[in-house]
Design an enzyme around this catalytic site. Structure first.
Site, PDB file in Angstrom:
ATOM      1  N   GLY A 163       0.787  -1.234   0.000  1.00  0.00           N
ATOM      2  CA  GLY A 163       0.000   0.000   0.000  1.00  0.00           C
ATOM      3  C   GLY A 163       0.817   1.282   0.000  1.00  0.00           C
ATOM      4  CG  ASP A 223      -1.923   2.193   2.441  1.00  0.00           C
ATOM      5  OD1 ASP A 223      -1.826   1.886   3.651  1.00  0.00           O
ATOM      6  OD2 ASP A 223      -2.402   1.408   1.595  1.00  0.00           O
ATOM      7  CG  ASP A 244      -9.078   0.788   8.665  1.00  0.00           C
ATOM      8  OD1 ASP A 244      -9.945   1.666   8.755  1.00  0.00           O
ATOM      9  OD2 ASP A 244      -9.371  -0.402   8.436  1.00  0.00           O
ATOM     10  CE  LYS A 266     -10.369   3.722   6.368  1.00  0.00           C
ATOM     11  NZ  LYS A 266     -11.117   2.804   5.457  1.00  0.00           N
ATOM     12  CG  PHE A 317     -12.600   0.014   1.568  1.00  0.00           C
ATOM     13  CD1 PHE A 317     -11.983  -0.614   2.633  1.00  0.00           C
ATOM     14  CD2 PHE A 317     -12.126  -0.221   0.283  1.00  0.00           C
ATOM     15  CE1 PHE A 317     -10.913  -1.475   2.431  1.00  0.00           C
ATOM     16  CE2 PHE A 317     -11.048  -1.074   0.070  1.00  0.00           C
ATOM     17  CZ  PHE A 317     -10.442  -1.697   1.147  1.00  0.00           C
ATOM     18  CB  VAL A 318     -10.308   5.373   0.055  1.00  0.00           C
ATOM     19  CG1 VAL A 318     -11.368   6.332   0.582  1.00  0.00           C
ATOM     20  CG2 VAL A 318      -9.238   5.122   1.113  1.00  0.00           C
ATOM     21  NE  ARG A 346      -1.775  -3.087  -4.126  1.00  0.00           N
ATOM     22  CZ  ARG A 346      -2.016  -3.144  -2.816  1.00  0.00           C
ATOM     23  NH1 ARG A 346      -2.051  -2.038  -2.106  1.00  0.00           N
ATOM     24  NH2 ARG A 346      -2.218  -4.299  -2.222  1.00  0.00           N
TER      25      ARG A 346
HETATM   26  P1  IMP Z   1      -5.153  -1.411   9.939  1.00  0.00           P
HETATM   27  O1  IMP Z   1      -4.216  -2.470  10.407  1.00  0.00           O
HETATM   28  O2  IMP Z   1      -6.600  -1.750  10.198  1.00  0.00           O
HETATM   29  O3  IMP Z   1      -4.812  -0.026  10.432  1.00  0.00           O
HETATM   30  O4  IMP Z   1      -5.130  -1.416   8.380  1.00  0.00           O
HETATM   31  C1  IMP Z   1      -4.077  -1.032   7.705  1.00  0.00           C
HETATM   32  C2  IMP Z   1      -4.100  -1.610   6.313  1.00  0.00           C
HETATM   33  O5  IMP Z   1      -5.410  -1.966   5.864  1.00  0.00           O
HETATM   34  C3  IMP Z   1      -3.601  -0.550   5.396  1.00  0.00           C
HETATM   35  O6  IMP Z   1      -2.228  -0.661   5.238  1.00  0.00           O
HETATM   36  C4  IMP Z   1      -4.354  -0.859   4.135  1.00  0.00           C
HETATM   37  O7  IMP Z   1      -3.610  -1.784   3.387  1.00  0.00           O
HETATM   38  C5  IMP Z   1      -5.621  -1.515   4.556  1.00  0.00           C
HETATM   39  N1  IMP Z   1      -6.751  -0.576   4.510  1.00  0.00           N
HETATM   40  C6  IMP Z   1      -7.374   0.035   5.541  1.00  0.00           C
HETATM   41  N2  IMP Z   1      -8.342   0.845   5.117  1.00  0.00           N
HETATM   42  C7  IMP Z   1      -8.332   0.765   3.768  1.00  0.00           C
HETATM   43  C8  IMP Z   1      -9.106   1.398   2.729  1.00  0.00           C
HETATM   44  O8  IMP Z   1     -10.008   2.217   2.946  1.00  0.00           O
HETATM   45  N3  IMP Z   1      -8.770   1.044   1.460  1.00  0.00           N
HETATM   46  C9  IMP Z   1      -7.790   0.170   1.148  1.00  0.00           C
HETATM   47  N4  IMP Z   1      -7.034  -0.435   2.083  1.00  0.00           N
HETATM   48  C10 IMP Z   1      -7.305  -0.142   3.381  1.00  0.00           C
HETATM   49 MG    MG Z   2      -1.545  -1.649   3.169  1.00  0.00          MG
END
Ligand code: IMP
Ligand code: MG
Length: 173
Positions: A36, A92, A95, A123, A144-145, A157
């Site tokens: 990402g 990137d 979340d 987010k 979701f983006v 991507r």
């Molecule tokens: P986290 O561990 O939940 O913080 O998620 C991190 C990873 O989930 C990021 O590095 C992204 O690869 C993926 N991710 C989270 N939200 C999105 C989104 O809205 N679009 C695409 N990938 C996302």
């Molecule tokens: Mg990622």
């Protein structure tokens, strides 16, 4: 479209300025979370006019065709030595924060001189663990983006702007 390329470029510059303002060290180690952070990192480092090295870590959360994250695996090069280095973790998007929390712990175990976190997108309403980035480009609501490195099932991507994913995969297929 949710965030256009000009807005992204301005956010990347702001993040770079923040990193440089805080960097009181001769060298920086940028660790990009693949896949990402590929595009964000490529743009970011070209604004970081300091000696730096780039390391990568591969994170996979097995989303499959859905947007809900599953089990997380991190694959970091074993020979990477981060001891004594000033490390900037780059992703990137922040979340739930689980990826960064795991990564920060694994990096901290190598006893770097400092660890900071930069993300293009954040987010905050989605956070499930106690972690914040030191540098955030743009805050988003819970949508979701895709684009600018972010994927849905490994697609999109390469889009230059960030788009909200329409509900129902059929509409983007
Ligand atoms: P986290 O561990 O939940 O913080 O998620 C991190 C990873 O989930 C990021 O590095 C992204 O690869 C993926 N991710 C989270 N939200 C999105 C989104 O809205 N679009 C695409 N990938 C996302
Ligand atoms: Mg990622």
């Amino acid at each position: 479209m949710l965030v256009d390329r000009e807005t992204i470029a301005a956010a990347v510059r702001r993040v770079a300025e923040g990193v440089l303002d805080d960097l009181h060290a001769p060298e920086l180690t940028v660790m990009a979370v693949l896949n990402g952070a590929l595009i964000f990192t490529a743009d970011l480092v070209r604004h970081l006019d300091v000696p730096l090295r780039i390391e990568t870590v591969r994170a996979k959360s097995y989303r499959g065709a859905g947007t809900a994250a599953g089990a997380l695996t991190l694959r970091m090069d074993d020979v990477t030595r981060l001891a004594g280095r000033h490390v900037l973790l780059v992703d990137d998007i922040l979340d739930t924060g689980r990826t960064m929390q795991r990564l920060r712990a694994e990096v901290a175990a190598q006893e770097p001189a400092s660890v900071r976190i930069a993300v293009l997108l954040d987010k905050p309403s989605r956070r499930a663990v106690d972690i914040e980035a030191d540098y955030v480009g743009i805050e988003l609501p819970d949508v979701f983006v895709v684009g600018y490195g972010l994927d849905f099932d490994e697609r999109w991507r390469n889009l230059p702007d960030v788009h909200a994913l329409e509900t129902g995969a059929a509409s983007i297929g």
